[in-house]
Design a protein around this motif. Structure first.
Motif, PDB file in Angstrom:
ATOM      1  N   ILE A 174      -0.373  12.170  -6.605  1.00 41.72           N
ATOM      2  CA  ILE A 174      -0.632  11.104  -5.926  1.00 41.72           C
ATOM      3  C   ILE A 174      -2.033  11.072  -5.545  1.00 41.72           C
ATOM      4  CG2 ILE A 174      -0.170   9.657  -3.886  1.00 41.72           C
ATOM      5  CD1 ILE A 174       3.018  10.314  -4.751  1.00 41.72           C
ATOM      6  N   GLY A 175      -2.471  12.109  -4.670  1.00 44.49           N
ATOM      7  CA  GLY A 175      -3.856  12.045  -4.060  1.00 44.49           C
ATOM      8  C   GLY A 175      -5.157  12.331  -5.076  1.00 44.49           C
TER       9      GLY A 175
ATOM     10  N   ASP B  24      -0.475   9.167   6.570  1.00 46.87           N
ATOM     11  CA  ASP B  24      -0.864   9.252   5.188  1.00 46.87           C
ATOM     12  C   ASP B  24      -0.087  10.184   4.399  1.00 46.87           C
ATOM     13  OD1 ASP B  24      -2.564   6.965   5.579  1.00 46.87           O
ATOM     14  OD2 ASP B  24      -4.530   8.227   5.557  1.00 46.87           O
ATOM     15  N   GLN B  25      -0.027  11.398   5.165  1.00 46.30           N
ATOM     16  CA  GLN B  25       0.462  12.656   4.359  1.00 46.30           C
ATOM     17  C   GLN B  25       2.125  12.346   4.362  1.00 46.30           C
ATOM     18  OE1 GLN B  25      -0.880  15.877   6.882  1.00 46.30           O
ATOM     19  NE2 GLN B  25      -2.945  16.012   6.295  1.00 46.30           N
ATOM     20  N   LYS B  26       2.756  11.943   5.488  1.00 46.12           N
ATOM     21  CA  LYS B  26       3.999  11.750   5.606  1.00 46.12           C
ATOM     22  C   LYS B  26       4.133  10.383   4.448  1.00 46.12           C
ATOM     23  CE  LYS B  26       7.668   9.980   8.467  1.00 46.12           C
ATOM     24  NZ  LYS B  26       7.877   9.585   9.703  1.00 46.12           N
ATOM     25  N   ALA B  27       3.421   9.464   4.037  1.00 45.73           N
ATOM     26  CA  ALA B  27       3.433   8.552   3.272  1.00 45.73           C
ATOM     27  C   ALA B  27       3.472   8.971   1.739  1.00 45.73           C
ATOM     28  CB  ALA B  27       2.713   7.299   3.302  1.00 45.73           C
ATOM     29  N   VAL B  28       2.628   9.948   1.592  1.00 47.42           N
ATOM     30  CA  VAL B  28       2.652  10.510   0.085  1.00 47.42           C
ATOM     31  C   VAL B  28       3.893  11.394  -0.147  1.00 47.42           C
ATOM     32  CG1 VAL B  28       1.556  12.431  -1.053  1.00 47.42           C
ATOM     33  CG2 VAL B  28       0.062  10.725   0.236  1.00 47.42           C
TER      34      VAL B  28
ATOM     35  N   ALA C 136      -2.819   5.702  -6.543  1.00 48.40           N
ATOM     36  CA  ALA C 136      -3.102   6.732  -5.585  1.00 48.40           C
ATOM     37  C   ALA C 136      -2.939   6.257  -4.277  1.00 48.40           C
ATOM     38  CB  ALA C 136      -4.723   6.813  -5.967  1.00 48.40           C
ATOM     39  N   LEU C 137      -2.900   7.330  -3.483  1.00 45.25           N
ATOM     40  CA  LEU C 137      -2.785   7.313  -1.955  1.00 45.25           C
ATOM     41  C   LEU C 137      -3.546   8.427  -1.534  1.00 45.25           C
ATOM     42  CD1 LEU C 137       1.174   6.783  -1.110  1.00 45.25           C
ATOM     43  CD2 LEU C 137      -0.798   5.085  -0.775  1.00 45.25           C
ATOM     44  N   ARG C 138      -4.302   8.243  -0.401  1.00 45.64           N
ATOM     45  CA  ARG C 138      -5.389   9.153   0.251  1.00 45.64           C
ATOM     46  C   ARG C 138      -4.676   9.388   1.611  1.00 45.64           C
ATOM     47  NH1 ARG C 138      -7.183   9.257  -4.742  1.00 45.64           N
ATOM     48  NH2 ARG C 138      -8.385   7.654  -5.229  1.00 45.64           N
ATOM     49  N   ALA C 139      -4.495  11.046   1.607  1.00 47.96           N
ATOM     50  CA  ALA C 139      -3.766  11.602   2.781  1.00 47.96           C
ATOM     51  C   ALA C 139      -4.859  11.845   3.738  1.00 47.96           C
ATOM     52  CB  ALA C 139      -3.123  12.671   2.311  1.00 47.96           C
ATOM     53  N   PHE C 140      -5.322  11.030   4.499  1.00 49.27           N
ATOM     54  CA  PHE C 140      -6.620  11.337   5.419  1.00 49.27           C
ATOM     55  C   PHE C 140      -5.769  11.727   6.888  1.00 49.27           C
ATOM     56  CE2 PHE C 140      -8.998   8.791   2.398  1.00 49.27           C
ATOM     57  CZ  PHE C 140      -9.685   9.580   2.048  1.00 49.27           C
ATOM     58  N   THR C 141      -4.593  11.057   7.129  1.00 49.57           N
ATOM     59  CA  THR C 141      -4.251  11.208   8.405  1.00 49.57           C
ATOM     60  C   THR C 141      -2.885  11.827   8.233  1.00 49.57           C
ATOM     61  OG1 THR C 141      -3.097   8.982   8.362  1.00 49.57           O
ATOM     62  CG2 THR C 141      -5.466   8.993   9.108  1.00 49.57           C
ATOM     63  N   PRO C 142      -2.181  12.104   9.446  1.00 53.44           N
ATOM     64  CA  PRO C 142      -0.760  12.660   9.354  1.00 53.44           C
ATOM     65  C   PRO C 142       0.264  11.597   8.863  1.00 53.44           C
ATOM     66  CG  PRO C 142      -1.947  13.263  11.449  1.00 53.44           C
ATOM     67  CD  PRO C 142      -2.894  12.564  10.825  1.00 53.44           C
TER      68      PRO C 142
ATOM     69  N   GLN D 297       0.619  -1.143  -0.066  1.00 54.43           N
ATOM     70  CA  GLN D 297      -0.127   0.007   0.153  1.00 54.43           C
ATOM     71  C   GLN D 297       0.718   1.074  -0.143  1.00 54.43           C
ATOM     72  OE1 GLN D 297      -3.279   0.026   2.903  1.00 54.43           O
ATOM     73  NE2 GLN D 297      -3.747  -2.188   2.282  1.00 54.43           N
ATOM     74  N   ASN D 298       1.740   1.427   0.918  1.00 57.21           N
ATOM     75  CA  ASN D 298       2.527   2.475   0.757  1.00 57.21           C
ATOM     76  C   ASN D 298       4.023   2.128   0.624  1.00 57.21           C
ATOM     77  OD1 ASN D 298       0.685   4.429   1.809  1.00 57.21           O
ATOM     78  ND2 ASN D 298       0.625   3.404   3.922  1.00 57.21           N
ATOM     79  N   PRO D 299       4.993   3.162   0.172  1.00 57.18           N
ATOM     80  CA  PRO D 299       6.368   2.498  -0.316  1.00 57.18           C
ATOM     81  C   PRO D 299       7.094   2.431   0.951  1.00 57.18           C
ATOM     82  CG  PRO D 299       5.669   4.447  -1.661  1.00 57.18           C
ATOM     83  CD  PRO D 299       4.369   4.280  -0.575  1.00 57.18           C
ATOM     84  N   ASP D 300       6.691   3.113   2.167  1.00 56.89           N
ATOM     85  CA  ASP D 300       7.453   2.733   3.559  1.00 56.89           C
ATOM     86  C   ASP D 300       7.026   1.698   4.030  1.00 56.89           C
ATOM     87  OD1 ASP D 300       5.079   3.706   4.455  1.00 56.89           O
ATOM     88  OD2 ASP D 300       5.562   5.417   5.385  1.00 56.89           O
ATOM     89  N   ASP D 301       6.031   0.528   3.696  1.00 54.17           N
ATOM     90  CA  ASP D 301       6.013  -0.476   4.278  1.00 54.17           C
ATOM     91  C   ASP D 301       7.239  -1.293   4.127  1.00 54.17           C
ATOM     92  OD1 ASP D 301       3.292   0.291   5.065  1.00 54.17           O
ATOM     93  OD2 ASP D 301       2.429  -0.554   3.170  1.00 54.17           O
ATOM     94  N   VAL D 302       8.025  -0.997   2.922  1.00 54.11           N
ATOM     95  CA  VAL D 302       9.128  -1.773   2.513  1.00 54.11           C
ATOM     96  C   VAL D 302      10.471  -1.200   3.381  1.00 54.11           C
ATOM     97  CG1 VAL D 302      10.766  -2.489   1.009  1.00 54.11           C
ATOM     98  CG2 VAL D 302       8.202  -2.707   0.580  1.00 54.11           C
ATOM     99  N   PRO D 303      11.214  -1.753   4.165  1.00 53.99           N
ATOM    100  CA  PRO D 303      12.364  -1.046   4.623  1.00 53.99           C
ATOM    101  C   PRO D 303      13.099  -0.238   3.686  1.00 53.99           C
ATOM    102  CG  PRO D 303      12.229  -3.429   5.554  1.00 53.99           C
ATOM    103  CD  PRO D 303      11.143  -3.253   4.205  1.00 53.99           C
TER     104      PRO D 303
END
Length: 500
Positions: free
Chosen positions: A353-354, A330-334, A322-328, A302-308
């Motif tokens: 992306i959003g 999520d915004q960091k992941a975007v 697409a990534l949805r920036a609903f939370t802090p 789901q997020n690139p930062d899911d992988v080390p």
């Protein structure tokens, strides 16, 4: 050079250059944005180039690769026209189904001996002392001619070592009851994750994953992982073993026109969430090294930062949905996802992306000289296979046509450490069981019983192979000597920083 179409926009086309298919990749995006479709698209493309692929199917929807797509709807026709795919035709791909539990595909197995003490210690999270004890136990098994095939064999060897700790310590180095007990407890945790299904015979031969069909297309091996993915320890065990075996067996080739093999691991975040730090480090090392063997590894999450980060830095080909920036978070992941792309001055990546729709993506691949191309917003191309799950009847039909079914569907239970140690224990007990008052008849019965046990152990029965046949097959499988086993484990140990 042959390329794989990823997508197009009004100005440009984004393709994956097959020469850099071994430079690994990442497919990311929120649920329902089209990650699985992009994964299937790449797998189909590599297959058409003759490259065998391996996919871990975490949701069951990748099985659609085995079926041709249906007749195109008006919506699909409009999409194909926009993409300029005038020659698009529904087509099934050559697929073989696998399943560690043997229910939705051919069973996938490895032997304890092939795993070796170094890798097994990483998986069991043993400390240095316990790892040393496990190495001694493997050495004793080699010296005693005891095959370690499944977890029952390893448990028997642990019990054998505990009973003869003093003698073994004097010959090989100190082993303590506490260390043996700690290994047994770690082994129990692995067993509770279902590892009994993974360890055994016939062991998977990687040549059966690296196949082409009669037309020269690469066979796509799909591992049913809906259940496996919920057992992160077992999933990590399988992944690391598979990549390690591939690294050992493939020669050094550098960059080829097309990769020798490509791995796709869906829902990669589940792989790394609960994995111990040592195991994550070993995965990073293998991903870094396996590229020179001509093998590519692609993670889907789901997020690139899911992988080390250490692994993410090795992934040269990127497709970001697409990534949805609903939370802090999520915004960091975007922002993190945007920073992983080669900059395009005409495109605001963070904003784009959003706002990506389903079937749209940001894509960047490696170009001439391995240089990342500027990120582009594209409409992702459409696979020619079915998008979605298949029925059990369709799965059964594909499995019945498999070229490897006869080889793997039946379990083989050879006489190994568990049976050999049981026979030794029976031999030790046999004199004690003879009654001094029983006369010749009782002696004869005891002798007959023991002789039968020895005969069965040596020559085998209808249900189980004997020691003679076992040794013969073992010689073929392990190059005929303890030295051969140690050489193989030595190679694996060198990859993972083992002591031997």
């Amino acid at each position: 050079m042959p390329n794989i179409l990823i997508g197009r926009n009004d100005e440009t086309t984004v393709e994956l250059d097959s020469r850099y298919g071994n430079r690994h990749g990442m497919i990311a995006g929120a649920t329902g944005t089209g990650k699985s479709v992009s994964l299937m698209l790449l797998a189909e493309g590599f297959s058409r180039l003759g490259v065998p692929c391996f996919l871990a199917d975490a949701k069951g929807d990748l099985a659609g690769l085995s079926q041709a797509a249906g007749a195109p709807s008006d919506k699909l026709k409009a999409r194909l026209e926009k993409l300029g795919l005038a020659d698009w035709k529904p087509q099934a791909n050559p697929v073989v189904f696998w399943d560690i539990y043997g229910k939705l595909g051919h069973p996938v197995r490895a032997t304890v001996s092939e795993m070796g003490p170094t890798l097994l210690s990483r998986i069991l999270e043993l400390n240095d002392t316990q790892e040393g004890v496990l190495e001694v136990i493997f050495r004793v098994a080699d010296d005693e001619g005891l095959l370690l095939l499944d977890l029952a064999d390893l448990r028997s060897m642990l019990g054998f070592a505990a009973d003869r700790a003093k003698d073994i310590s004097s010959r090989y180095g100190l082993i303590s009851a506490q260390s043996v007990a700690a290994i047994q407890r770690s082994l129990l945790r692995l067993e509770q994750d279902g590892a009994d299904s993974f360890f055994g015979e016939p062991a998977l031969e990687l040549a059966d994953l690296m196949r082409q069909d009669m037309s020269g297309r690469g066979v796509i091996s799909v591992l049913a992982a809906e259940t496996l993915i919920m057992k992160p320890r077992l999933y990590s065990t399988f992944l690391l073993w598979l990549l390690s075996e591939l690294f050992e067996q493939l020669p050094e080739v550098g960059d080829l026109d097309v990769p020798k093999m490509v791995f796709f691991f869906d829902e990669a975040h589940l792989l790394f969430d609960d994995a111990p730090a040592a195991l994550r480090q070993r995965v990073e090392q293998v991903v870094r090294l396996i590229r020179s063997k001509g093998a590519g590894v692609y993670f889907c999450s789901q997020n690139p930062d899911d992988v080390p980060g250490e692994i993410l830095g090795q992934l040269g080909n990127r497709v970001q949905h697409a990534l949805r920036a609903f939370t802090p978070r999520d915004q960091k992941a975007v922002k993190a996802a945007a920073e992983t792309f080669a900059r395009n001055p005409k495109l605001d990546v963070v904003e784009t992306i959003g706002t990506l729709g389903t079937g749209e993506a940001l894509a960047s691949t490696l170009g001439e000289g391995g240089v990342p191309s500027p990120v582009q917003k594209v409409l992702v191309a459409t696979p020619v296979c079915r998008i979605g799950a298949i029925t059990m009847e369709e799965r059964t039909a594909v499995r019945s046509r498999s070229p490897v079914g006869a080889k793997y569907d039946s379990t083989v239970n050879r006489a190994s450490a568990e049976e050999m140690l049981a026979a030794r224990a029976a031999q030790t007990r046999a004199p004690d069981a003879t009654s001094p008052k029983g006369g010749h008849a009782n002696d004869a019965e005891a002798d007959a019983g023991w002789s039968g046990a020895i005969r069965d152990a040596v020559f085998g029965t209808k249900r189980r192979q004997g020691m003679i046949e076992t040794v013969a097959k073992s010689m073929v499988r392990t190059a005929g000597s303890r030295a051969g086993q140690q050489i193989v484990r030595g190679i694996l140990g060198s990859i993972f920083g083992g002591k031997r």
